[in-house]
Design an enzyme around this catalytic site. Structure first.
Site, short mmCIF file in Angstrom:
data_model
loop_
_atom_site.label_atom_id
_atom_site.label_comp_id
_atom_site.label_asym_id
_atom_site.label_seq_id
_atom_site.Cartn_x
_atom_site.Cartn_y
_atom_site.Cartn_z
N HIS A 1 8.79 7.49 54.64
CA HIS A 1 8.42 8.50 53.68
C HIS A 1 9.58 8.85 52.67
O HIS A 1 9.31 9.23 51.55
CB HIS A 1 7.92 9.72 54.32
CG HIS A 1 9.11 10.77 54.79
ND1 HIS A 1 9.16 10.35 55.98
CD2 HIS A 1 9.83 11.10 54.39
CE1 HIS A 1 10.26 11.34 56.49
NE2 HIS A 1 10.66 11.94 55.51
N ASP B 1 6.18 5.29 60.15
CA ASP B 1 7.44 6.01 59.50
C ASP B 1 8.65 5.39 59.50
O ASP B 1 9.68 6.16 59.82
CB ASP B 1 7.30 7.50 59.66
CG ASP B 1 8.04 8.47 58.54
OD1 ASP B 1 8.47 7.77 57.40
OD2 ASP B 1 8.12 9.53 58.71
N GLY C 1 16.13 16.82 54.13
CA GLY C 1 17.30 16.01 54.10
C GLY C 1 17.85 15.23 55.18
O GLY C 1 18.58 14.25 55.28
N SER D 1 15.44 13.58 57.17
CA SER D 1 14.62 12.37 57.16
C SER D 1 15.37 11.19 57.37
O SER D 1 16.35 10.89 56.68
CB SER D 1 13.70 12.30 56.20
OG SER D 1 12.72 13.47 56.35
N SER E 1 11.35 11.76 61.50
CA SER E 1 10.22 11.71 60.50
C SER E 1 9.91 13.05 60.07
O SER E 1 9.94 13.20 58.57
CB SER E 1 8.83 11.32 61.48
OG SER E 1 7.78 11.24 60.69
#
Length: 457
Positions: free
Chosen positions: A208, A238, A319, A321, A336
């Site tokens: 994402h 993801d 941030g 991720s 995720s």
């Protein structure tokens, strides 16, 4: 007498210069011969879930989904396997694990989650198979309306009493805002793990974080380009791949940053076990630890549904991720999303690394062995069943960053393992040799002028 001293000085200078050239050449030769291997020589490692998820996963696979309902690590570090009959319990005991008699099997869990997935999608919900309570847990965040929650509750009631409904505070969101930060017009994420197809090297991060074609930088000004997103999967999964601008990860390719200029050496890849202590690193909140609470989780983010995720009680913030999740130096997943933050706590979901590597047909880049030669060993089966509070992130090392740091030029020139010192010695010797020749010629010209002036004075 004065001329004799000058001749001695000139000869000593020339001899020193010639000796310096020979010494510098020798230093360069040795530096080149001992130069560390290129990124192509970095050892690679892969591991399948059956190889490295601990004995619990093997027992579950052996007994089948109709007689078991998952496995986890007990507080004492012992493997616990949920079983539905006494014969299966005897097999578990014989293998040295602890059986736990339950009412519902993994087949019941799979049927329940399939029914939930076929219902109208409700963003802000998630469901997980809770092995320890022998229930399927459905959670709804603060964005889920009463009507939607009531409709989903009716679906759960139709499945059976082993489906538990829970409302939670906060919202389920992707953590877009890694170890190390990578930035693009899509937002800020964290670098996960370095991977390779055998020719090029990539960053594996969250899907994402940005669509294909997103350009990533390691600075706010957009001057230090890291690479470009070349593939991935979101929603559904993801994960995504950032191809390095130069094709190679460079230094510390098998190390993940954990803050303070430190990193953890990655030595292999595996699937985690419920109850296992894990660590997560991200560019916003740094290094955090927690415990795996569930596997094969489905989360309905606002952007889409992602399945097969790892659930943990470790915190994460925007941030983080794409940042790495690991334990004992074993890579497990990339961040995720989730709910909550690192002040109030929360739940965080991770994309399993083994699934992403298998889908992309890539290998994880691992750190060289401590002896400097050969690949690090594959993770043992015991790795996944250590007591939850006995695990560590892994062996640490220093780390400089995603891109080569130009500020290290002086230190590299001064490092005797590099060619810089030898080149400096050779350069200085050449200057001394040329200078001595020039001084001698200048002295000869002056002597000639003095003699010529005396003859014609």
């Amino acid at each position: 007498m004065r001329h004799a001293r000058r001749r001695v000085v000139r000869r000593v200078t020339r001899l020193a210069a010639v000796g310096g050239l020979l010494l510098g050449g020798t230093m360069v030769t040795h530096a080149v011969a001992s130069e560390p291997g290129t990124p192509d020589a970095v050892p690679f490692s892969t591991a399948s879930p059956a190889d490295a998820s601990g004995p619990g996963a093997g027992l579950v696979q052996r007994l089948g989904t109709s007689r078991t309902a998952g496995s986890w690590v007990g507080e004492d570090g012992r493997t616990v396997v949920a079983v539905t009959d006494e014969e299966a319990a005897a097999v578990v005991r014989a293998a040295g694990a602890e059986p736990r008699m339950v009412r519902h099997s993994m087949d019941d869990f799979d049927s329940a989650t399939k029914t939930l997935s076929s219902a109208p999608r409700v963003p802000g919900t998630a469901w997980t198979k809770d092995y320890r309570s022998n229930q399927v847990v459905v959670r709804g965040d603060s964005t889920v309306s009463e009507d939607d929650w009531s409709s989903l509750t009716e679906v759960a009631d139709g499945i059976g009493d082993f489906v538990r409904m829970e409302r939670i505070g906060g919202t389920f969101t992707t953590r877009l805002a890694g170890g190390l930060p990578v930035l693009s017009t899509a937002g800020r994420c964290s670098a996960g793990f370095n991977v390779t197809d055998g020719r090029r090297e990539f960053i594996l991060t969250a899907g994402h974080c940005g669509p294909q074609g997103s350009v990533w930088f390691s600075d706010d000004g957009g001057r230090k380009k890291v690479g470009t997103t070349v593939g991935g999967s979101f929603p559904g999964d993801d994960y995504s791949l950032i191809a390095y601008e130069g094709g190679k990860a460079g230094e510390n390719a098998g190390v993940v940053a954990v803050g303070g200029g430190k990193g953890v050496r990655i030595t292999g890849v595996a699937d985690p076990t419920v109850g296992q202590r894990i660590f997560r690193s991200g560019s916003t909140s740094g290094l955090r630890d927690g415990e795996v609470t569930a596997l094969d989780v489905t989360v309905n983010y606002p952007e889409g549904t992602v399945g097969g995720l790892i659930e943990s009680d470790v915190c994460a913030e925007p941030g983080d991720s794409g940042g790495p999740m690991f334990s004992e130096g074993i890579a497990l997943g990339v961040t995720s999303g989730g709910s909550g933050d690192c002040r109030s706590g929360g739940v965080t979901y991770f994309q399993p690394l083994t699934k992403a590597l298998a889908d992309l047909d890539l290998k994880l880049i691992v750190a060289p062995g401590t002896d400097g030669g050969g690949p690090s060993p594959e993770p043992s089966q015991a790795q996944g069943v250590a007591a939850p509070d006995a695990a560590t992130p892994g062996s640490s090392t220093s780390v400089r960053g995603i891109l080569p740091d130009p500020s290290t030029l002086v230190s590299r020139l001064a490092d005797p393992r590099n060619v810089g010192p030898g080149l400096l010695v050779m350069g200085g010797s050449l200057v001394a040799l040329v200078a001595s020749r020039w001084i001698r010629a200048e002295q000869d010209r002056k002597a000639y002028r003095r003699q010529y002036s005396a003859l014609w004075g």
